[in-house]
Enzyme design. Sequence first.
Site, short mmCIF file in Angstrom:
data_model
loop_
_atom_site.label_atom_id
_atom_site.label_comp_id
_atom_site.label_asym_id
_atom_site.label_seq_id
_atom_site.Cartn_x
_atom_site.Cartn_y
_atom_site.Cartn_z
CD GLU A 168 -6.61 -2.66 -4.31
OE1 GLU A 168 -5.86 -3.09 -3.46
OE2 GLU A 168 -7.20 -3.40 -5.13
CG ASP A 212 -3.73 -5.25 -4.28
OD1 ASP A 212 -4.45 -5.89 -5.06
OD2 ASP A 212 -3.02 -4.29 -4.64
CE1 TYR A 228 -0.96 -6.89 -5.21
CE2 TYR A 228 0.26 -7.79 -3.34
CZ TYR A 228 -0.36 -6.72 -3.97
OH TYR A 228 -0.39 -5.49 -3.37
#
Length: 936
Positions: free
Chosen positions: A21, A108, A339
Amino acid sequence: MAGGDRGSGGTGNVRRLVIVESPTKARKIAGYLGSNYVVESSRGHIRDLPRNAADVPAKFKSEPWARLGVNVDQNFEPLYIVSPEKKSTVTELKGLLKDVDELYLATDGDREGEAIAWHLLETLKPRVPVKRMVFHEITEPAIRNAAENPRDLDIALVDAQETRRILDRLYGYEVSPVLWKKVAPKLSAGRVQSVATRIIVQRERERMAFHSASYWDVTAELDASVSDPSASPPKFTAKLNTVDGRRVATGRDFDSLGQLKRPDEVLVLDEASAGALASGLRGAQLAVTSVEQKPYTRRPYAPFMTSTLQQEAARKLRFSSERTMSIAQRLYENGYITYMRTDSTTLSESAINAARTQARQLYGEEYVHPSPRQYTRKVKNAQEAHEAIRPAGDVFQTPGQLHSALDTDEFRLYELIWQRTVASQMADARGTTLSLRIGGSASSGEQVVFNASGRTITFPGFLKAYVESIDELAGGESDDAESRLPNLTQGQRVDAADLSADGHQTSPPARYTEASLIKALEELGIGRPSTYSSIIKTIQDRGYVQKKGSALVPSWVAFAVVGLLEQHFGRLVDYDFTAAMEDELDEIANGQEQRTNWLNNFYFGGEHGVEGSIARAGGLKQLVGGNLEGIDAREVNSIKVFDDSEGRPVYVRVGRNGPYLERMVDDPDNPGEQKPQRANLKEDLTPDELTPELAEKLFATPQEGRSLGIDPETGHEIVAKDGRFGPYVTEVLPEPEDGGDDGTAGTPAKKGKKPTGPKPRTGSLFRSMDLETVTLEDALKLLSLPRVVGVDPTTNEEITAQNGRYGPYLKRGTDSRSLATEDQIFTITLDEALKIYAEPKRRGRQAASAPPLRELGNDPVSGKPMVIKDGRFGPYVTDGETNASLRKGDDVLTITDERASELLADRRARGPVKKKAPAKKAAKKAPAKKAAAKKA
């Protein structure tokens, strides 16, 4: 674009394109992969539903569903368009695809990331094999393992995200226009944001309805050394608990109306009785009547998940949820933490070992729990349970090791995460709690009992590493707080060394903070941890909520919106219904519910759901359409606050120009009839501060203002008024006379436009002035501004002294300089002004450019101070290098540092301004094992 420079993570000479991303993530990952990998970023989502009518391709504009961006008549098929600013990214990625053998989508691993991967697949249409590369920390072992063990795209996760996106679009685009028509333009409604706003409004209603009660208590300082000279500590405090067997009332014994819940069970002390008891007990001999000692044990807290990280960062670091997530994103992308969007508290085996090893090294073997601790929680609506948020890697880096690598905010948040993770594997804190009851007699004969409680921590355990904070508005005691009492025995004598009688008022329920609101949403099962930050930001951006300190305070507009939704769309803001909707959405993701059927029932109606559900009420479309005409805008925007002393209802009216007070009073000019009486409400007045007494004061303030006299030059009356934005002076212009035959005067304005004509001069009062004492002389000075100081002989430009919204300043053309005091506006000479302009330009309060509308903190990227300025096309934020216009919903007075830095970051990411993009082309997307969607 980033290319790897290490040994191959794959086999042979297969070339792979890895798409993530963000550029930061791409650079970090590229360093861990071999030269056969090309790593590039999509810079977030590359396509989405149309943002507005202009985004809708021409071929679909005539469709009845075009405004929604969702074809509700064809299985709720979404219309996707590639964002104009992302077209160059798509072109670049397609070009890279031509030179590789495989495509790895490494976005993700949550719903949003899976959706980005799917949109990349649908847009790029690769002719090479595609794999999904998933990891939860950016470390070399994790990246290599993910590259060697790719999986297929998870269409169930894509469906879950798409269903929520469609639902939120239908909700927002159907309900928001109702608010525009009945309350005010530019408002919005949302599945979670409207419920969050209701929670905050409901708390303010409770505060407004609250009636305080007063009560008194007695505190004694007792001396144990009279019977035991070695007592430690010799003196301690105790609270009066009972008088003649009746318990003394405390704040918890009163209800919200200030009445006792059980009046027969408690004794309420007033000032006189409490004072008499204190006097009668001073010097009295008391004795310990009971001693109760218990062991105290406190287990460590679970490692952070998203919601608890946001809550604790708000309490301990004073970070907003938006700021916390922005910092956590940077820490994750740079490989420092795992994360950060997760609702799991689980740690991997390697993470547990790392935490235990570090605790052992830093604190000693006795501080490590005998066996590994595992934290599990049953999450009804958990999405993609990863690990908890923890330091990355199999060996944790201590905060000290990273001090030079992180900025201040990053360091503080990393330290918080590191402490919580290490503490989770440490031993329990142990100690003892001690409760004493001390009895005796007052000189007036009353039998009294005092209570004293203490806690001693004998072994701190995990508290050595970490102590959780408490909410500042809710109160309470932290886990490491100690209150030591002497070791006394039953019957032991103590003397009352000193006594004090203290008065108290019961307090209304505390307003929500960001931390407590997140906790409330989580407990209600509303929303998801990953969305809480954006929800809190949205309700502030829309003007529904503002921060006062750390408290979230609703606006009167929020009252009107919530009232409308409760009265006409009650199910949409019902807590249980919203939580149940989350359950149903998760059933879709799990394959237990068919998406199209569920959306059809929700939008068009059906037999789906429980009695009273949106479906059984005929669906959202009918609910909105059927209710719109029946909504009385005046009623919706009238919030009754109380009755005045004569029983007349007092309302807050939400008008187009802001809220104001109104009540009906007798009309002296028309006996037997009534007329409205109105009063201004200041912007900074919170709803619970509006009392009947204040309302009377506001009604007594003449709307026409306090007359100061006549301007001798114009003959106009000068008045002082108190407006929404503070006190000011203005002139009263005479009513325009009717125009003559030539129509040069008194010409009526065209329909929809305000009449033209001269505007009255106005001037804000200086900070040193008061509305009640400002004089005509003061007012005329204010109305004379800007004052011409003189002409600069070098530039031939006029220099003026002015009073701005943020203070006094000089202006020469487009070059402005701040003045130190307001008095300088009238006293500064041309020579003094020229000396100021001869100095070099400075930032901040001595800025040489036009005075900023507002000064903010430093931008985390450039490290330079950010300011809001007024530009040719409206206000914008700048750090001196990058300029970014404020967007719809952004407000100069309330914009946060986080939002400003986000605008700058987005502007940098978009690069130089491009020419207008060509018209969008729409085409059907090919199915990828899921329902088809339109795209463009």
